[in-house]
Structures are given as C-alpha cells and as structure tokens.
Design an enzyme around this catalytic site. Sequence first.
Site, PDB file in Angstrom:
ATOM      1  N   SER A  61      14.448  52.633  15.828  1.00 41.68           N
ATOM      2  CA  SER A  61      14.183  51.220  16.104  1.00 41.68           C
ATOM      3  C   SER A  61      14.301  50.865  17.580  1.00 41.68           C
ATOM      4  O   SER A  61      13.672  49.909  18.042  1.00 41.68           O
ATOM      5  CB  SER A  61      15.131  50.343  15.290  1.00 41.68           C
ATOM      6  OG  SER A  61      16.491  50.680  15.564  1.00 41.68           O
ATOM      7  N   ASP A  85      22.221  41.098  15.762  1.00 41.30           N
ATOM      8  CA  ASP A  85      22.880  42.189  15.040  1.00 41.30           C
ATOM      9  C   ASP A  85      23.790  43.024  15.944  1.00 41.30           C
ATOM     10  O   ASP A  85      24.528  43.885  15.473  1.00 41.30           O
ATOM     11  CB  ASP A  85      21.850  43.096  14.363  1.00 41.30           C
ATOM     12  CG  ASP A  85      20.879  43.739  15.351  1.00 41.30           C
ATOM     13  OD1 ASP A  85      21.115  43.674  16.578  1.00 41.30           O
ATOM     14  OD2 ASP A  85      19.864  44.297  14.889  1.00 41.30           O
ATOM     15  N   GLY A 114      15.018  52.846  11.683  1.00 38.91           N
ATOM     16  CA  GLY A 114      15.867  53.446  10.665  1.00 38.91           C
ATOM     17  C   GLY A 114      15.776  54.951  10.563  1.00 38.91           C
ATOM     18  O   GLY A 114      16.500  55.561   9.770  1.00 38.91           O
ATOM     19  N   ASN A 146      21.010  56.524  14.280  1.00 38.26           N
ATOM     20  CA  ASN A 146      21.184  56.197  12.861  1.00 38.26           C
ATOM     21  C   ASN A 146      22.005  57.250  12.125  1.00 38.26           C
ATOM     22  O   ASN A 146      22.660  56.938  11.123  1.00 38.26           O
ATOM     23  CB  ASN A 146      19.815  56.032  12.187  1.00 38.26           C
ATOM     24  CG  ASN A 146      19.134  54.745  12.620  1.00 38.26           C
ATOM     25  OD1 ASN A 146      19.725  53.679  12.615  1.00 38.26           O
ATOM     26  ND2 ASN A 146      17.876  54.852  13.017  1.00 38.26           N
ATOM     27  N   HIS A 202      20.474  46.028  18.411  1.00 38.28           N
ATOM     28  CA  HIS A 202      19.165  46.155  19.052  1.00 38.28           C
ATOM     29  C   HIS A 202      19.086  45.272  20.296  1.00 38.28           C
ATOM     30  O   HIS A 202      19.347  44.074  20.216  1.00 38.28           O
ATOM     31  CB  HIS A 202      18.057  45.792  18.062  1.00 38.28           C
ATOM     32  CG  HIS A 202      18.032  46.690  16.869  1.00 38.28           C
ATOM     33  ND1 HIS A 202      18.677  46.364  15.682  1.00 38.28           N
ATOM     34  CD2 HIS A 202      17.462  47.904  16.687  1.00 38.28           C
ATOM     35  CE1 HIS A 202      18.490  47.352  14.817  1.00 38.28           C
ATOM     36  NE2 HIS A 202      17.763  48.290  15.393  1.00 38.28           N
TER      37      HIS A 202
END
Length: 231
Positions: free
Chosen positions: A57, A207, A94, A123, A210
């Site tokens: 991402s 979040d 992801g 991830n 990011h």
Amino acid sequence: MNQPQMRRREWMRYSSATLLSVTLAVSLAGPAAAQGKSATAAKADAGPRRILVLGDSLSAEYGLARGAGWVALMTQRLKEQQLPAEVVNASISGDTTSGGLARLPALLKQHKPTLLVIELGGNDALRGLPLASTRDNLRAMVKAGKAAGAKVLLVGMQIPPNMGPSYTREFEAGFKTVAQEEKVPLVPFLLAGVADRTDAADWFQADRIHPLAKAHPVMLDNVWKQLRPML
C-alpha cells in the site's frame, strides 16, 4: 639511369604513395568507425528502461489521489530529467513478501523489466509473520529478478516496537542482510524523514500507517538516491 633502375624507382614511388594513401585512409576512417561504434553502443545504452515496482500500500497510493504517490512522482521525475524509462507499478495494498513472490514470475515474464524495485515486508511485520520467512521471500524475489536480467533495488522498512524490541531490530536488519548477501543496493528506510520526524503525526493519514500525499516526495527522494545511479 638504365631502364630497370627507372622501373624500380617508379615502383617505389608508386608504393610509397599507395602506402601513404592507405595510412591516411585508416587514420581518418579509424576514429570515424570507432566513433560510429561508440555512438551505436551509447544509443543502445541509452535505450528505454522498464522499472517494475513490486510493493504494498505504501507504493499503491492507498488513501491518495491518483498520481500523488511516490511511484507516480518517479515517473514525472524521469520525464523531467529526460531519462528514458517506463514505470510499471505492480503494487497491491496489503501484499506480503509471500504474495509478491507468488506474483513475481508472471510479472517478470510479462513486463521484462530492466530494473526491479522490491518494496515489501511491512505487512509481514504487522501480522507478526516469522522473520526467517520474510528474509527467504525477499531473497527469492531478488534472485528471480536477477535471473530475469533485471537490476534489483531493495527497499527497507522499519516498524514501531509493538512486536517487541528484538523483533523490531531483526526485522530492520533482515533487509540489510539480504541486500549484502545478494549484492544489491538498499534503501535503508522508505519512510526516513517522515516517520522519524518530531511532528510525524502530521504526516500520516488517520490510520497512522499510511503517509499523506505531502510525504511521498520525501519517499521518492529516499528511493531516488539509490535508483538514479542504476539507470
């Protein structure tokens, strides 16, 4: 002077003139030929490159407007600096190192990149996956890229100490280990100058994972330091 002597002198004069002509022709044609060959080689060396970015991402413009991510900004920089290179962004939000490894063979076959940028692993850490598996997957992707004739750039990542200090240190060190073993360039930390700022909270989306659009030029600069000499 008798007739044989006259013929001998004429032959020597003709031979000398011929040798001089040949010497001059070689002297003049030699540099031109070499220059032509160099120009051809330079033209081949300056041919279009294809950069394949295999990431998650952080490279897939998650939460950003299209064209705001560092990969898109890299395309713009290549054009601005008149560097002939096509960029293929094969990043998926992801994705893990195992997912990238599974996807890579088809991507290499389809796009035939001259340069492979691997930005994966974050991830894996967020899921607490075994560090040995992450290293093995990164190593396998680097090997696959080199076997396909591509130069490989490995992009490193760091994580907060949520998983414990030992896991955090070993995760970061894994990228350096693979880069050293495979003798490929390494971007030590994609988010350098972003995640380690005193006001880092202002550079991330809600979040807190990011980065915002304003962080992506910094991320590109981090990658560019290693990528530019490889073009």
